[in-house]
Scaffold this motif. Sequence first.
Motif, PDB file in Angstrom:
ATOM      1  N   MET A 254     -22.788 -35.089   7.727  1.00 19.24           N
ATOM      2  CA  MET A 254     -22.370 -33.613   7.389  1.00 19.24           C
ATOM      3  C   MET A 254     -22.623 -33.403   6.264  1.00 19.24           C
ATOM      4  SD  MET A 254     -20.493 -31.381   8.612  1.00 19.24           S
ATOM      5  CE  MET A 254     -19.598 -32.025   9.940  1.00 19.24           C
ATOM      6  N   ILE A 255     -23.254 -31.957   6.193  1.00 19.98           N
ATOM      7  CA  ILE A 255     -23.777 -31.552   4.879  1.00 19.98           C
ATOM      8  C   ILE A 255     -22.851 -30.349   4.205  1.00 19.98           C
ATOM      9  CG2 ILE A 255     -25.785 -30.351   3.871  1.00 19.98           C
ATOM     10  CD1 ILE A 255     -27.296 -31.606   6.157  1.00 19.98           C
ATOM     11  N   GLY A 256     -22.473 -30.620   2.904  1.00 17.81           N
ATOM     12  CA  GLY A 256     -21.786 -29.609   2.172  1.00 17.81           C
ATOM     13  C   GLY A 256     -20.520 -29.082   2.473  1.00 17.81           C
ATOM     14  N   ALA A 257     -20.178 -27.682   2.313  1.00 12.92           N
ATOM     15  CA  ALA A 257     -18.836 -27.028   2.350  1.00 12.92           C
ATOM     16  C   ALA A 257     -18.602 -26.755   3.631  1.00 12.92           C
ATOM     17  CB  ALA A 257     -18.985 -26.059   1.150  1.00 12.92           C
ATOM     18  N   PRO A 258     -17.449 -26.278   4.049  1.00 14.17           N
ATOM     19  CA  PRO A 258     -17.001 -25.673   5.119  1.00 14.17           C
ATOM     20  C   PRO A 258     -17.795 -24.273   5.439  1.00 14.17           C
ATOM     21  CG  PRO A 258     -15.384 -26.540   4.013  1.00 14.17           C
ATOM     22  CD  PRO A 258     -16.136 -26.490   3.131  1.00 14.17           C
ATOM     23  N   ALA A 259     -18.003 -23.651   4.600  1.00 15.70           N
ATOM     24  CA  ALA A 259     -18.735 -22.356   4.566  1.00 15.70           C
ATOM     25  C   ALA A 259     -20.122 -22.366   5.568  1.00 15.70           C
ATOM     26  CB  ALA A 259     -18.934 -21.505   3.543  1.00 15.70           C
TER      27      ALA A 259
ATOM     28  N   ALA B  41     -20.352 -24.892   8.043  1.00  9.96           N
ATOM     29  CA  ALA B  41     -20.177 -25.767   8.894  1.00  9.96           C
ATOM     30  C   ALA B  41     -20.504 -24.923  10.548  1.00  9.96           C
ATOM     31  CB  ALA B  41     -18.560 -25.975   9.130  1.00  9.96           C
ATOM     32  N   GLN B  42     -20.370 -23.633  10.463  1.00 11.05           N
ATOM     33  CA  GLN B  42     -20.918 -23.179  11.746  1.00 11.05           C
ATOM     34  C   GLN B  42     -22.088 -22.710  12.006  1.00 11.05           C
ATOM     35  OE1 GLN B  42     -18.328 -22.815  13.854  1.00 11.05           O
ATOM     36  NE2 GLN B  42     -17.004 -23.945  12.078  1.00 11.05           N
ATOM     37  N   GLY B  43     -22.983 -22.825  10.858  1.00 14.53           N
ATOM     38  CA  GLY B  43     -24.605 -22.418  11.191  1.00 14.53           C
ATOM     39  C   GLY B  43     -25.193 -23.342  10.343  1.00 14.53           C
ATOM     40  N   PHE B  44     -26.708 -23.001  10.609  1.00 10.82           N
ATOM     41  CA  PHE B  44     -27.625 -23.976   9.813  1.00 10.82           C
ATOM     42  C   PHE B  44     -27.311 -23.720   8.410  1.00 10.82           C
ATOM     43  CE2 PHE B  44     -31.826 -25.275   7.982  1.00 10.82           C
ATOM     44  CZ  PHE B  44     -32.206 -26.166   8.965  1.00 10.82           C
ATOM     45  N   ASP B  45     -27.377 -24.735   7.670  1.00  9.57           N
ATOM     46  CA  ASP B  45     -27.245 -24.919   6.261  1.00  9.57           C
ATOM     47  C   ASP B  45     -28.748 -24.313   5.505  1.00  9.57           C
ATOM     48  OD1 ASP B  45     -27.059 -25.199   3.413  1.00  9.57           O
ATOM     49  OD2 ASP B  45     -26.698 -27.599   3.568  1.00  9.57           O
ATOM     50  N   ARG B  46     -28.712 -22.919   5.224  1.00  8.32           N
ATOM     51  CA  ARG B  46     -29.935 -22.150   4.811  1.00  8.32           C
ATOM     52  C   ARG B  46     -30.454 -22.634   3.456  1.00  8.32           C
ATOM     53  NH1 ARG B  46     -30.684 -18.117   8.275  1.00  8.32           N
ATOM     54  NH2 ARG B  46     -32.169 -17.233   6.436  1.00  8.32           N
TER      55      ARG B  46
ATOM     56  N   GLY C  84     -24.381 -27.671  17.067  1.00 12.22           N
ATOM     57  CA  GLY C  84     -24.297 -27.326  18.481  1.00 12.22           C
ATOM     58  C   GLY C  84     -25.083 -26.277  18.836  1.00 12.22           C
ATOM     59  N   GLN C  85     -26.006 -25.723  17.987  1.00 11.48           N
ATOM     60  CA  GLN C  85     -27.159 -24.742  18.357  1.00 11.48           C
ATOM     61  C   GLN C  85     -28.252 -25.702  18.823  1.00 11.48           C
ATOM     62  OE1 GLN C  85     -27.276 -22.233  14.977  1.00 11.48           O
ATOM     63  NE2 GLN C  85     -25.157 -21.486  15.229  1.00 11.48           N
ATOM     64  N   ASP C  86     -28.450 -25.770  20.017  1.00  8.87           N
ATOM     65  CA  ASP C  86     -29.614 -26.506  20.320  1.00  8.87           C
ATOM     66  C   ASP C  86     -31.256 -26.195  19.975  1.00  8.87           C
ATOM     67  OD1 ASP C  86     -30.613 -28.906  21.844  1.00  8.87           O
ATOM     68  OD2 ASP C  86     -31.575 -27.540  23.491  1.00  8.87           O
ATOM     69  N   SER C  87     -31.288 -24.910  19.801  1.00  2.63           N
ATOM     70  CA  SER C  87     -32.747 -24.385  19.643  1.00  2.63           C
ATOM     71  C   SER C  87     -32.652 -23.367  18.358  1.00  2.63           C
ATOM     72  CB  SER C  87     -32.933 -23.422  20.922  1.00  2.63           C
ATOM     73  OG  SER C  87     -34.367 -22.926  20.890  1.00  2.63           O
ATOM     74  N   PRO C  88     -32.815 -24.035  17.315  1.00  7.00           N
ATOM     75  CA  PRO C  88     -32.942 -23.378  16.043  1.00  7.00           C
ATOM     76  C   PRO C  88     -34.371 -22.548  15.861  1.00  7.00           C
ATOM     77  CG  PRO C  88     -33.287 -25.449  15.585  1.00  7.00           C
ATOM     78  CD  PRO C  88     -32.919 -25.530  17.130  1.00  7.00           C
TER      79      PRO C  88
END
Length: 457
Positions: free
Chosen positions: A1-6, A8-13, A135-139
């Motif tokens: 797991m990487i970083g902050a909850p902000a 958590a819902q998408g790719f860590d840009r 959970g996003q299989d195709s980034p």
Amino acid sequence: MIGAPARAQGFDRRLIAPMILGSVLNPVNSSMLAVALVPIGAAFGAPPSQTAWLVSALYLATAVGQPVVGRLVDTYGPRPLYLIGTGLVGIAGVLGALAPSLPVLVAARVLLGFGTCAAYPASMHLIRGESERTGQDSPSAVLAALAVANQTISVIGPTLGGLLIGLGGWHTIFTINVPLSLACLVLGARRLPRLAARRRTVTRVDLIGMVLFAGMLTALLLFLMSPQAGHWYLPVLALAAGAGLTWRELRVAEPFIDLRVLGGNLPLLATFLRQVLAYVTAYAFLYGFTQWLEQGRGLSASVAGLVLLPMSLTAVAITAVTGRHEQVWGKLLVGGLTQLAGCAALLLVDQASPIWLLCGLALLIGIPQGLNGLANQNTLYHQADPARMGSSAGLLRTCTYLGAMIASAASGAFFSRGADTPGLHELGLFTLTVAALFLAVTLLDRSVRRIGSAQHH
């Protein structure tokens, strides 16, 4: 797991900048050298047969190192390998800029090859890890960003190299690695996760398998650099090492290359073959055509770089426009056809060809360069075992460099008397055959038609 909850819902840009910057270190050093071979040869009094080692040395080191480092990334995580590799790039840049002789310059290129091995498999490992986390299989957008960056650097490299050489001589194409390395170290240290995105239980590394693989590939590539009857022992050594590798990998619990899985994955093998064929033609243009522009057509390094600018712009635009679309069949088909046309066009140019025609040829060959590598990268993402994403990405890059080595050997053979027009036409016939094989493999591989038509899990 990487970083902050902000995040958590998408790719860590925050990962995108170090991923992209690290992964372009190899293509920037590969492509800038294309316009530096002639000035370096003049500086050291070396013919093309000797300066070709500057090309071969980097690709030999990288072809061997990519899957090895990729496997280490799978085992220990991307961060330590990324930092070590990008640090080596800075050291190699200093060594190259201060090189007093051609052999030292070749050594700097070898170090560059090993240093640039880590970033691409680390990036693909991070992308797969983030895909599983979110959970996003195709980034596809992230894969497209990586492809666009690598493609952009690959095709603007000759132009950038020509400008740098015009400003400060050939040394500048090595010096530029120092600030690039520092930027990677800062971004990598601040943003890459300290633990692998996916914890593994591997405690042993298959060092024997890695050594056998390195021996096999080194012997093969050394023979390709100088395919002579007197070097008969090199393919024999390659076959012996390959046999030993096969015996070892089928028996060890944690193999370096899982031959059972790989042998049962014919679509992935087809992707590796397409990658080799695509980059034979791509690098034949990058090195062979560029050398001909300078010697056969009589252009300066800076002007030769500018002639290749339409190739750059076309490839970047096509990669950017098509990158977000998962579907690869159309990319491979159009890329294969335009690659065939570009290779055929090499047979039509000579020392009297106008600049506008040469620019048009560069524009045409930019189309497959914008499509083929991107399509193969996206295909690999769907075909490879997730637990071996780093090593699979490394093998894909090895195929790239194998194609480059074949192109370099072909250029050396056809330009044995200098980069003249008859040699260019011989190179054109060779690449035309390779392009036809690429198209045939694409048409026969039905699996690529399904990628992008539905979600792959």
